[in-house]
Design an enzyme around this catalytic site. Structure first.
Site, short mmCIF file in Angstrom:
data_model
loop_
_atom_site.label_atom_id
_atom_site.label_comp_id
_atom_site.label_asym_id
_atom_site.label_seq_id
_atom_site.Cartn_x
_atom_site.Cartn_y
_atom_site.Cartn_z
N GLU A 63 0.82 -1.21 0.00
CA GLU A 63 0.00 0.00 0.00
C GLU A 63 0.85 1.27 0.00
OE1 GLU A 63 -2.44 -3.35 0.96
OE2 GLU A 63 -0.62 -2.63 1.95
N HIS A 75 -11.48 -6.24 8.13
CA HIS A 75 -12.17 -5.93 6.88
C HIS A 75 -13.46 -5.15 7.13
CE1 HIS A 75 -9.63 -9.40 5.87
NE2 HIS A 75 -9.61 -8.92 4.64
#
Length: 325
Positions: free
Chosen positions: A60, A130
């Site tokens: 990321e 998540h």
């Protein structure tokens, strides 16, 4: 007008932006031929080629560093972080590079063409890695814009506007609505304003404020409140940074009450900033304390997800308490 879900609206906005401007490129983990974990970029690589829609390594920090570089060179990168929970490795790039790029150069160069898309929120049994809603970390950062759409029409219009925006934009997409939110979408090219809230229902007794997936929660709670003869005004904030102080203040001046609902934890959440600003402007008009209905100050639980969420029943109870204060 075309009927589509929120995921299709995101895909269509990307398609349209890429067709209009060859500087628009999409990249991230598995976004190429696979279309990303949610298929938001499906078909774009086949249509525009691997040089404009492509996969990145699973890093990321690298994705956003690369996006900063491309934007600084005049491209309009739309970088996808697969889940908002995974945005933290890129935190330094976003808050110390993306947000400060224009300022540190005295406006000689910028990364204004950059959009960071990421799915956020719970309700999908995704557990603590998540399901997070990390918007509060970024609304603290001057130099960014933060947007959250509530439905397909908003997703399409706001994403098109974000790609054309001269500032870097974080675009949080409510993942539990990707396929659940279906609606009519005007396929014109008109983007939506990036700094204005929308009053989606007029009312007189209390102002209800939220964004993204929580707008559905507010509407359900308002229906229950209506059965108790409580008139609710509902506002979708849409833009969290900057946020539309004027519209919110005007509504609270009228109703005398405010409830803010968000999925993120209570402490340090956006609701606290909104409440502080509203009481500063509306103190003598308030009929009761400002209510906050938010997530809990715990990691997002899997087994107790329903208890954690700021649902319509918690919101309805808070409406009744606030109106009867």
């Amino acid at each position: 007008m075309t009927r589509m879900n929120l995921l299709q609206a995101v895909n269509q906005a990307l398609d349209l932006a890429m067709a209009r401007d060859e500087r628009v490129v999409c990249f991230g983990e598995d976004v190429g031929h696979f279309g990303g974990v949610f298929r938001a970029t499906s078909g774009l690589q086949d249509k525009y080629g691997k040089h404009r829609c492509f996969n990145t390594p699973l890093t990321e920090q690298g994705i956003i560093g690369f996006a900063n570089g491309m934007a600084a060179r005049g491209f309009k990168p739309v970088a996808e972080i697969q889940f908002a929970d995974y945005i933290y490795p890129a935190f330094d790039q976003i808050v110390n590079e993306t947000a400060k790029f224009r300022y540190r150069s005295g406006n000689q160069f910028d990364v204004g063409g950059l959009v960071i898309r990421t799915p956020y929120g719970g309700g999908i049994a995704g557990g603590h890695y998540h399901s997070q809603s990390p918007e509060a970390y970024f609304v603290h950062t001057a130099g960014l814009r933060v947007l959250v759409p509530r439905d397909p029409a908003q997703a399409r219009g706001l994403l098109l506007a974000a790609i054309e925006c001269p500032d870097p934009v974080l675009f949080f997409e409510p993942k539990r609505l990707y396929r659940a939110a279906v609606g009519e979408v005007d396929e014109g090219d008109d983007p939506l304003p990036l700094d204005r809230a929308e009053v989606v229902q007029e009312g007189s007794d209390i102002t209800l404020l939220a964004w993204g997936a929580q707008m559905e929660v507010l509407q359900k709670a308002a229906e229950l409140a209506g059965q108790q003869n409580i008139s609710c005004e509902i506002i979708d904030l849409r833009s969290l940074l900057p946020w539309d102080v004027e519209t919110v203040i005007g509504s609270v001046m009228k109703t005398g009450r405010l409830l803010v609902n968000h999925e993120a934890p209570l402490t340090g959440g956006m609701a606290g900033e909104i409440a502080a600003t509203v009481q500063e402007h509306c103190f003598l008009h308030l009929e009761s304390p400002i209510a906050r209905v938010c997530g809990l100050d715990t990691p997002y639980p899997l087994a107790l997800e329903k208890e954690y969420m700021a649902d319509h029943l918690k919101t309805f109870e808070a409406i009744v308490r606030t109106v009867n204060f």
